[in-house]
Design a protein around this motif. Structure first.
Motif, PDB file in Angstrom:
ATOM      1  N   LEU A  41      37.292  48.935  39.543  1.00 40.38           N
ATOM      2  CA  LEU A  41      38.107  48.097  38.664  1.00 40.38           C
ATOM      3  C   LEU A  41      39.338  47.561  39.397  1.00 40.38           C
ATOM      4  O   LEU A  41      39.760  46.420  39.157  1.00 40.38           O
ATOM      5  CB  LEU A  41      38.518  48.881  37.416  1.00 40.38           C
ATOM      6  CG  LEU A  41      37.396  49.141  36.410  1.00 40.38           C
ATOM      7  CD1 LEU A  41      37.882  50.050  35.293  1.00 40.38           C
ATOM      8  CD2 LEU A  41      36.861  47.842  35.851  1.00 40.38           C
ATOM      9  N   LEU A  42      39.913  48.365  40.279  1.00 42.17           N
ATOM     10  CA  LEU A  42      41.023  47.878  41.105  1.00 42.17           C
ATOM     11  C   LEU A  42      40.566  46.716  41.985  1.00 42.17           C
ATOM     12  O   LEU A  42      41.303  45.737  42.164  1.00 42.17           O
ATOM     13  CB  LEU A  42      41.586  48.999  41.975  1.00 42.17           C
ATOM     14  CG  LEU A  42      42.515  49.985  41.290  1.00 42.17           C
ATOM     15  CD1 LEU A  42      42.839  51.145  42.232  1.00 42.17           C
ATOM     16  CD2 LEU A  42      43.785  49.305  40.854  1.00 42.17           C
ATOM     17  N   SER A  43      39.367  46.818  42.535  1.00 40.74           N
ATOM     18  CA  SER A  43      38.867  45.729  43.384  1.00 40.74           C
ATOM     19  C   SER A  43      38.654  44.457  42.567  1.00 40.74           C
ATOM     20  O   SER A  43      38.945  43.360  43.050  1.00 40.74           O
ATOM     21  CB  SER A  43      37.578  46.139  44.084  1.00 40.74           C
ATOM     22  OG  SER A  43      36.483  46.114  43.198  1.00 40.74           O
ATOM     23  N   VAL A  44      38.180  44.599  41.338  1.00 41.37           N
ATOM     24  CA  VAL A  44      38.024  43.418  40.480  1.00 41.37           C
ATOM     25  C   VAL A  44      39.384  42.772  40.234  1.00 41.37           C
ATOM     26  O   VAL A  44      39.528  41.546  40.286  1.00 41.37           O
ATOM     27  CB  VAL A  44      37.337  43.799  39.146  1.00 41.37           C
ATOM     28  CG1 VAL A  44      37.425  42.671  38.133  1.00 41.37           C
ATOM     29  CG2 VAL A  44      35.891  44.173  39.382  1.00 41.37           C
ATOM     30  N   GLY A  45      40.394  43.604  39.976  1.00 44.23           N
ATOM     31  CA  GLY A  45      41.743  43.081  39.758  1.00 44.23           C
ATOM     32  C   GLY A  45      42.295  42.377  40.985  1.00 44.23           C
ATOM     33  O   GLY A  45      42.909  41.308  40.878  1.00 44.23           O
ATOM     34  N   VAL A  46      42.079  42.948  42.159  1.00 43.56           N
ATOM     35  CA  VAL A  46      42.588  42.338  43.396  1.00 43.56           C
ATOM     36  C   VAL A  46      41.862  41.026  43.674  1.00 43.56           C
ATOM     37  O   VAL A  46      42.487  40.024  44.044  1.00 43.56           O
ATOM     38  CB  VAL A  46      42.462  43.320  44.581  1.00 43.56           C
ATOM     39  CG1 VAL A  46      42.734  42.616  45.902  1.00 43.56           C
ATOM     40  CG2 VAL A  46      43.401  44.487  44.403  1.00 43.56           C
ATOM     41  N   TYR A  47      40.528  40.993  43.480  1.00 47.75           N
ATOM     42  CA  TYR A  47      39.789  39.752  43.691  1.00 47.75           C
ATOM     43  C   TYR A  47      40.219  38.678  42.694  1.00 47.75           C
ATOM     44  O   TYR A  47      40.329  37.496  43.038  1.00 47.75           O
ATOM     45  CB  TYR A  47      38.287  39.991  43.579  1.00 47.75           C
ATOM     46  CG  TYR A  47      37.638  40.428  44.868  1.00 47.75           C
ATOM     47  CD1 TYR A  47      37.710  39.643  46.007  1.00 47.75           C
ATOM     48  CD2 TYR A  47      36.943  41.626  44.946  1.00 47.75           C
ATOM     49  CE1 TYR A  47      37.117  40.031  47.186  1.00 47.75           C
ATOM     50  CE2 TYR A  47      36.349  42.029  46.121  1.00 47.75           C
ATOM     51  CZ  TYR A  47      36.437  41.227  47.233  1.00 47.75           C
ATOM     52  OH  TYR A  47      35.851  41.614  48.393  1.00 47.75           O
ATOM     53  N   PHE A  48      40.469  39.072  41.436  1.00 47.50           N
ATOM     54  CA  PHE A  48      40.930  38.113  40.438  1.00 47.50           C
ATOM     55  C   PHE A  48      42.291  37.559  40.823  1.00 47.50           C
ATOM     56  O   PHE A  48      42.531  36.352  40.741  1.00 47.50           O
ATOM     57  CB  PHE A  48      40.991  38.782  39.061  1.00 47.50           C
ATOM     58  CG  PHE A  48      41.455  37.869  37.967  1.00 47.50           C
ATOM     59  CD1 PHE A  48      40.600  36.912  37.443  1.00 47.50           C
ATOM     60  CD2 PHE A  48      42.742  37.957  37.474  1.00 47.50           C
ATOM     61  CE1 PHE A  48      41.028  36.060  36.439  1.00 47.50           C
ATOM     62  CE2 PHE A  48      43.180  37.109  36.479  1.00 47.50           C
ATOM     63  CZ  PHE A  48      42.315  36.161  35.955  1.00 47.50           C
ATOM     64  N   TRP A  49      43.191  38.440  41.269  1.00 47.19           N
ATOM     65  CA  TRP A  49      44.534  38.025  41.679  1.00 47.19           C
ATOM     66  C   TRP A  49      44.455  37.076  42.874  1.00 47.19           C
ATOM     67  O   TRP A  49      45.148  36.054  42.913  1.00 47.19           O
ATOM     68  CB  TRP A  49      45.353  39.271  41.994  1.00 47.19           C
ATOM     69  CG  TRP A  49      46.789  39.035  42.317  1.00 47.19           C
ATOM     70  CD1 TRP A  49      47.616  38.073  41.820  1.00 47.19           C
ATOM     71  CD2 TRP A  49      47.572  39.789  43.229  1.00 47.19           C
ATOM     72  NE1 TRP A  49      48.871  38.196  42.356  1.00 47.19           N
ATOM     73  CE2 TRP A  49      48.869  39.243  43.224  1.00 47.19           C
ATOM     74  CE3 TRP A  49      47.315  40.879  44.039  1.00 47.19           C
ATOM     75  CZ2 TRP A  49      49.890  39.745  44.008  1.00 47.19           C
ATOM     76  CZ3 TRP A  49      48.339  41.384  44.808  1.00 47.19           C
ATOM     77  CH2 TRP A  49      49.607  40.819  44.788  1.00 47.19           C
ATOM     78  N   GLY A  51      40.584  43.903  48.434  1.00 44.73           N
ATOM     79  CA  GLY A  51      39.569  43.980  47.389  1.00 44.73           C
ATOM     80  C   GLY A  51      38.284  44.591  47.913  1.00 44.73           C
ATOM     81  O   GLY A  51      37.654  45.433  47.252  1.00 44.73           O
ATOM     82  N   THR A  60      36.431  48.141  46.833  1.00 41.77           N
ATOM     83  CA  THR A  60      35.019  48.162  46.458  1.00 41.77           C
ATOM     84  C   THR A  60      34.265  49.227  47.255  1.00 41.77           C
ATOM     85  O   THR A  60      33.521  50.035  46.690  1.00 41.77           O
ATOM     86  CB  THR A  60      34.375  46.783  46.705  1.00 41.77           C
ATOM     87  OG1 THR A  60      35.050  45.812  45.928  1.00 41.77           O
ATOM     88  CG2 THR A  60      32.903  46.790  46.340  1.00 41.77           C
TER      89      THR A  60
END
Length: 118
Positions: free
Chosen positions: A56-64, A15, A19
């Motif tokens: 947005l990919l980093s947000v998804g990885v942090y959420f996961w 993540g 970022t």
């Protein structure tokens, strides 16, 4: 595991990489305006969109990683005696990087029975 750390920390590392890559691409895109003037605006717009996708990919990885962290098994590390989280059958301690498992068939060292003290 590639970096020899706990699985949750590796997800968080990815993540962070997304970022930094997204922010770097957006900053590099603004350099197009500085160096190429009017033609650099198209360059900047393209890199801004690609950078936003990375963010947005980093947000998804942090959420996961956060969702995985809520369902992780919490146990005490046998080496450093700190509470750590474990995903899957084997993982590493978040602090001392010791390989931990709850599966007896994957264990490399079986602890000796503690003597009963009367």
């Amino acid at each position: 595991m590639f970096f020899k750390s706990s699985k949750i920390n590796e997800f968080r590392l990815w993540g962070l990489m997304f970022t930094l890559a997204g922010m770097g691409l957006m900053i590099a895109g603004t350099a197009g305006i500085v160096f190429w003037g009017q033609a650099g605006k198209i360059f900047a717009a393209i890199f801004m969109v690609i950078g936003m996708i990375g963010m947005l990919l980093s947000v998804g990885v942090y959420f996961w990683a956060g969702m995985l962290s809520t369902s992780a098994v919490i146990l005490t590390c046998p080496e450093c005696h700190r509470q750590t989280k474990m995903l899957g059958k084997t993982d590493r301690c978040m602090y001392c990087k010791t390989i931990i498992t709850l599966d007896p068939s994957k264990a490399t060292h079986m602890p000796a029975e503690d003597p009963v003290v009367d």
